[in-house]
Design an enzyme around this catalytic site. Sequence first.
Site, PDB file in Angstrom:
ATOM      1  N   GLY A   8       0.699  -1.230  -0.065  1.00 18.99           N
ATOM      2  CA  GLY A   8       0.031   0.045  -0.115  1.00 18.99           C
ATOM      3  C   GLY A   8       1.065   1.254  -0.050  1.00 18.99           C
ATOM      4  NE  ARG A  11       1.960   8.007   8.011  1.00 18.00           N
ATOM      5  CZ  ARG A  11       2.950   7.361   7.426  1.00 18.00           C
ATOM      6  NH1 ARG A  11       2.518   6.221   6.739  1.00 18.00           N
ATOM      7  NH2 ARG A  11       4.276   7.623   7.711  1.00 18.00           N
ATOM      8  CB  SER A  12      -2.357   2.656   2.277  1.00 18.65           C
ATOM      9  OG  SER A  12      -1.662   1.713   2.859  1.00 18.65           O
ATOM     10  CE  LYS A  14       2.727   0.637   3.736  1.00 15.99           C
ATOM     11  NZ  LYS A  14       2.279   2.110   3.851  1.00 15.99           N
ATOM     12  CB  ALA A  33      10.563  -2.249  14.425  1.00 19.86           C
ATOM     13  CB  THR A  34      12.995  -2.695   8.968  1.00 16.99           C
ATOM     14  OG1 THR A  34      11.873  -1.911   8.350  1.00 16.99           O
ATOM     15  CG2 THR A  34      12.762  -4.241   8.893  1.00 16.99           C
ATOM     16  CG  HIS A  49       3.581   2.122  13.645  1.00 13.52           C
ATOM     17  ND1 HIS A  49       3.163   1.219  12.664  1.00 13.52           N
ATOM     18  CD2 HIS A  49       3.256   3.278  12.881  1.00 13.52           C
ATOM     19  CE1 HIS A  49       3.041   1.539  11.552  1.00 13.52           C
ATOM     20  NE2 HIS A  49       3.243   2.846  11.725  1.00 13.52           N
ATOM     21  NE  ARG A  53       4.653  -2.995  18.021  1.00 15.82           N
ATOM     22  CZ  ARG A  53       5.406  -2.039  17.762  1.00 15.82           C
ATOM     23  NH1 ARG A  53       5.242  -1.537  16.435  1.00 15.82           N
ATOM     24  NH2 ARG A  53       6.380  -1.615  18.082  1.00 15.82           N
TER      25      ARG A  53
END
Length: 175
Positions: A8, A11-12, A14, A33-34, A49, A53
């Site tokens: 996506g 801010r889609s 995804k 997390a990359t 984010h 979680r």
Amino acid sequence: MSVHLILGGARSGKSLYAEQLAQNSGLKVSYVATAQIYDDEFKTRVQHHKDRRPAEWTLVEEPHYLAQTLRNLDAPNQCIIVDCLTLWLAQWICADCNPPKDSSWLAERAALLSTLPTLQGTVILVSNEVGMGIVPLGEINRQFQDEQGRLNQAVAGFANAVTFVAAGLPLTLKG
């Protein structure tokens, strides 16, 4: 093995969709997390984010050695979210991100693509679709767009499922 690629735009929705899939899987979840934080604005995005979680999820921050991280976390009843392949790529090819000298983008890409089919658990990979706009100006920008497109195609080729997310709405492309 189950690999689900979620594509996506920015801010889609995804990442939220990937998190919902993991939550609904009933499996133990590890979140890879990359991202590396380079400024306050991005720090706020990352915190958003983190805040949504579940606390019981294991967080692993790994900006470079993704294949090895996946091998370390892999187990039959494990769900691993990788968020996201786009930042992982950027940190390998952007000289300003100080990529490690002991490997290279091509080596790590090959390691990921050879590792994914060997994993026992469920892997949910989040990635940006960057090829829907104009060809960008600047060599590094075009290289990034090309490499991201090639990576997405390679992962989608053997993924069990591929979903495109736009405006928070998932569209099944495969599986």
